[in-house]
Design an enzyme around this catalytic site. Sequence first.
Site, PDB file in Angstrom:
ATOM      1  N   CYS A   8      -6.886   1.148   1.837  1.00  0.00           N
ATOM      2  CA  CYS A   8      -6.846   1.578   0.437  1.00  0.00           C
ATOM      3  C   CYS A   8      -8.223   1.615  -0.230  1.00  0.00           C
ATOM      4  O   CYS A   8      -8.414   2.326  -1.216  1.00  0.00           O
ATOM      5  CB  CYS A   8      -5.911   0.660  -0.340  1.00  0.00           C
ATOM      6  SG  CYS A   8      -4.386   0.297   0.564  1.00  0.00           S
TER       7      CYS A   8
ATOM      8  N   HIS B  13      -6.570   3.123  -6.741  1.00  0.00           N
ATOM      9  CA  HIS B  13      -5.686   3.339  -5.592  1.00  0.00           C
ATOM     10  C   HIS B  13      -4.247   3.351  -6.086  1.00  0.00           C
ATOM     11  O   HIS B  13      -3.811   2.461  -6.825  1.00  0.00           O
ATOM     12  CB  HIS B  13      -5.887   2.217  -4.569  1.00  0.00           C
ATOM     13  CG  HIS B  13      -4.790   2.112  -3.572  1.00  0.00           C
ATOM     14  ND1 HIS B  13      -4.421   3.170  -2.771  1.00  0.00           N
ATOM     15  CD2 HIS B  13      -3.946   1.089  -3.259  1.00  0.00           C
ATOM     16  CE1 HIS B  13      -3.416   2.789  -1.999  1.00  0.00           C
ATOM     17  NE2 HIS B  13      -3.105   1.534  -2.271  1.00  0.00           N
TER      18      HIS B  13
ATOM     19  N   ASN C 206       2.320   6.125  -1.814  1.00  0.00           N
ATOM     20  CA  ASN C 206       1.077   5.445  -1.472  1.00  0.00           C
ATOM     21  C   ASN C 206       0.557   6.033  -0.165  1.00  0.00           C
ATOM     22  O   ASN C 206       1.099   5.777   0.903  1.00  0.00           O
ATOM     23  CB  ASN C 206       1.354   3.942  -1.326  1.00  0.00           C
ATOM     24  CG  ASN C 206       0.104   3.142  -0.976  1.00  0.00           C
ATOM     25  OD1 ASN C 206      -0.881   3.686  -0.485  1.00  0.00           O
ATOM     26  ND2 ASN C 206       0.158   1.847  -1.208  1.00  0.00           N
TER      27      ASN C 206
END
Length: 350
Positions: free
Chosen positions: A121, A271, A301
């Site tokens: 990430c 993120h 995600n």
Amino acid sequence: MHIKPEKVKAFIYGVASYLPKERLTNEQLAVDYPEWHIDKIYEKTGIRSRYIASKDETCSSMAINAARNLFSEYKISPTEIDFILLCTQSPDHFLPTTACIVQHELGIPISAGALDFNLGCSGYVYGLSMAKALIESNQAKRVLLLTSELYSRYINTNDKSVRTIFGDAATATLLEGKLSSQEIIHSFKFGTDGSGAGNLIVPDGGSKKPIGNDSHIEKEDGSGNKRAPSNIYMNGAEILSFTLKTVPNSIEEILQMANLKKDQIDRIIFHQANKFILDKLRVKTGFTEEQFLVSYENYGNTVSSTIPLGIEKAIKTSDLKNNDKLLLCGFGVGYSWAGCIVEWMHCKVR
């Protein structure tokens, strides 16, 4: 009055992406998990759908498609690239380097450098830092920064704790240099705490524990999720705790380094972990909803691809204006975190 001399400074020339054709919607997940209503999935994650790579897609094929989209959109020739940086945790092979495969398939000159780096990430910000260093030290003129992730390959379909969150995507960013007396990408802040490595992990498959007979044996946790050691495991509570403890302090340090106040930041792209984490982070860091750009709803995600996907979306929706101060911050698996400031500038397509 002292005027700083102009030096070559790296900047983002353009961003493009590639998304697989297959989409996994909340309606489909609700069929697989009848105990979870569609509204509950959205309420917990803020995600409506996520893209899933097909069986014949790979890290390299997705990265190549993202790069080709970038080349087409910004009228760039592969022959202009002299360095490739590829961020991934799902490479084609343990060896060779996936960036080498990408170089060959795209027709980028053999004089170009190419490397993979394994980060999740926080990876995009790390990539910006490396690209900046290559350009400003005159080791490269045009760097192709790629992110390509297929976490779906590690997810057990019986594990709703991660299947509802993660999606697959690839992005391509071109960085170039220009003469400027001001820093354009700057005030980097990095952090690492490997004590949290076990809270987001695929236990089996590396050199420490190669795939064996027991790697695919599923076990059920207390929440009814099933996974095997070859699948991804995430301790969501610990990831949340780490994020809320670490990221706000890191943001304060970045602002101090840049000599900026919060209200001087025009746009923030964190993120895109999920709605729950980002809502808590926004409140804790003290930024406004107007400053805070989100893009997780239709992507999920996508690990290292979330920040560049957010940048691309902001470009297309005109949410980024020339000279906007953009704050980026990635955080998660590792534990690893990284942030920086980007003084945004629009480029004319060639």
